[in-house]
Scaffold this motif. Structure first.
Motif, PDB file in Angstrom:
ATOM      1  N   LEU A 186       0.828  -1.208   0.000  1.00  0.00           N
ATOM      2  CA  LEU A 186       0.000   0.000   0.000  1.00  0.00           C
ATOM      3  C   LEU A 186       0.864   1.261   0.000  1.00  0.00           C
ATOM      4  N   ASN A 187       1.957   1.220   0.743  1.00  0.00           N
ATOM      5  CA  ASN A 187       2.812   2.393   0.906  1.00  0.00           C
ATOM      6  C   ASN A 187       3.842   2.565  -0.201  1.00  0.00           C
ATOM      7  N   LYS A 232     -10.363   2.081   5.959  1.00  0.00           N
ATOM      8  CA  LYS A 232     -10.270   2.894   4.740  1.00  0.00           C
ATOM      9  C   LYS A 232      -9.436   2.219   3.650  1.00  0.00           C
ATOM     10  N   THR A 233      -8.618   1.253   4.037  1.00  0.00           N
ATOM     11  CA  THR A 233      -7.766   0.586   3.042  1.00  0.00           C
ATOM     12  C   THR A 233      -8.457  -0.606   2.381  1.00  0.00           C
ATOM     13  N   LEU A 236      -8.745  -0.830  -1.300  1.00  0.00           N
ATOM     14  CA  LEU A 236      -7.509  -0.971  -2.073  1.00  0.00           C
ATOM     15  C   LEU A 236      -6.963  -2.390  -2.040  1.00  0.00           C
ATOM     16  N   SER A 257      -1.652   3.113  -2.144  1.00  0.00           N
ATOM     17  CA  SER A 257      -2.436   4.084  -1.395  1.00  0.00           C
ATOM     18  C   SER A 257      -1.917   5.499  -1.669  1.00  0.00           C
ATOM     19  N   VAL A 261      -0.042   4.416   5.269  1.00  0.00           N
ATOM     20  CA  VAL A 261      -0.799   3.363   5.945  1.00  0.00           C
ATOM     21  C   VAL A 261       0.088   2.752   7.028  1.00  0.00           C
TER      22      VAL A 261
END
Length: 296
Positions: A186-187, A232-233, A236, A257, A261
């Motif tokens: 995500l990051n 919220k993730t 994704l 993202s 995160v």
């Protein structure tokens, strides 16, 4: 350079099926072979785009940041965007194994003395058609194909979701290991996590995790994401159970993202990123600089 070997490669490549044999022979006289070792960069993002490549042998991964990853196979053409965009590369191609590629300088396509316009037009039309319909994502590739390619910057394997093979019992630290990977994807630039596959690409399945059924496993994984990474993730992260060679695997496709995160664990929050095929935790000072460059 053996002409018959190159001819076999062109014949194997569906990209060049539009060419007649005489046209292929002309192309053979122009192509140059280049050798790359495992881990070498064939070309990188923002580099000047001046050549098109055909994979002769070996394996290459082509990544368009924030968009998709392609596993290039023998006979595949890659880097062909250089034909219609002569500015810079949009992605990075890395050799997954020792490999050889055939290089075609794109300037030759615009020089009628080197490549007749009739042939150049055929090649350009195929490229334009391909890119007008190109909507590839990592999820477009089969799970077996990803396993066969092995771990990389964008792919990681975990043998189990919650079962510690060493201690032979359920272990929250094993769960944390998968969550670290999801957060790191995500990051960074997204990726695919396969749970039920060992580091050596052997398929173990999910039986050791001892869930009553598929729904229980998926619900458990959803709760882990919600509790440890944040609700919220969830939009994704796409996950499903797939069957490969009679074994069930949890496939987790993660998109990048737009904001940092963190993983919550034992009343602390941790920030993870991908560095090559590894997941790293950043210190606060490192996170500060990373955040400025990556999310703003």
């Amino acid at each position: 350079m053996k002409t018959e070997t190159l001819h076999t490669t062109l014949h194997f490549s569906s990209f060049f099926n539009i060419l007649e044999d005489s046209e292929k022979r002309l192309l053979l006289s122009i192509l140059k072979r280049r050798e790359f070792k495992k881990g070498d960069v064939v070309f990188s993002e923002s580099q000047c785009a001046a050549s098109v490549y055909i994979l002769e042998k070996g394996s290459v991964t082509l990544t368009i940041p924030g968009s998709y990853t392609i596993f290039v196979k023998r006979g595949d053409v890659f880097g062909e965007i250089a034909v219609i965009n002569d500015t810079v590369r949009l992605g990075t191609a890395v050799s997954r194994t020792n490999c050889s590629v055939l290089e075609l300088n794109t300037e030759a396509l615009y020089d009628d003395k080197i490549i007749p316009s009739k042939i150049a037009l055929k090649i350009t039309k195929v490229i334009a058609k391909k890119h007008s319909s190109l909507k590839l994502r990592r999820s477009d590739f089969s799970t077996l194909e990803i396993i066969q390619q092995g771990e990389s910057d964008f792919v990681e394997f975990k043998s189990t979701l919650r079962y510690n093979i060493m201690s032979k019992k359920k272990d929250s630290n094993i769960e944390l290991s998968s969550l670290k990977t999801v957060a790191a994807f995500l990051n960074t630039s997204g990726g695919t996590l396969l749970i039920g596959v060992a580091d050596d690409s052997s398929i173990h399945g999910l039986s050791l995790d001892e869930f009553a059924n598929d729904d229980k496993l998926l619900l458990h994984f959803t709760n882990l994401l919600r509790d440890k990474i944040g609700e919220k993730t969830l939009g994704l992260v796409h996950y499903e159970i797939v069957t490969i060679k009679n074994e069930q695997i949890l496939r987790v496709d993660v998109s990048k993202s737009n904001s940092p995160v963190f993983v919550k664990f034992q009343n602390n929050e941790y920030f993870y990123v991908r560095s090559g095929p590894s997941t790293l935790s950043l210190k606060f000072s490192e996170f500060y600089n990373y955040n400025l460059k990556h999310f703003t």
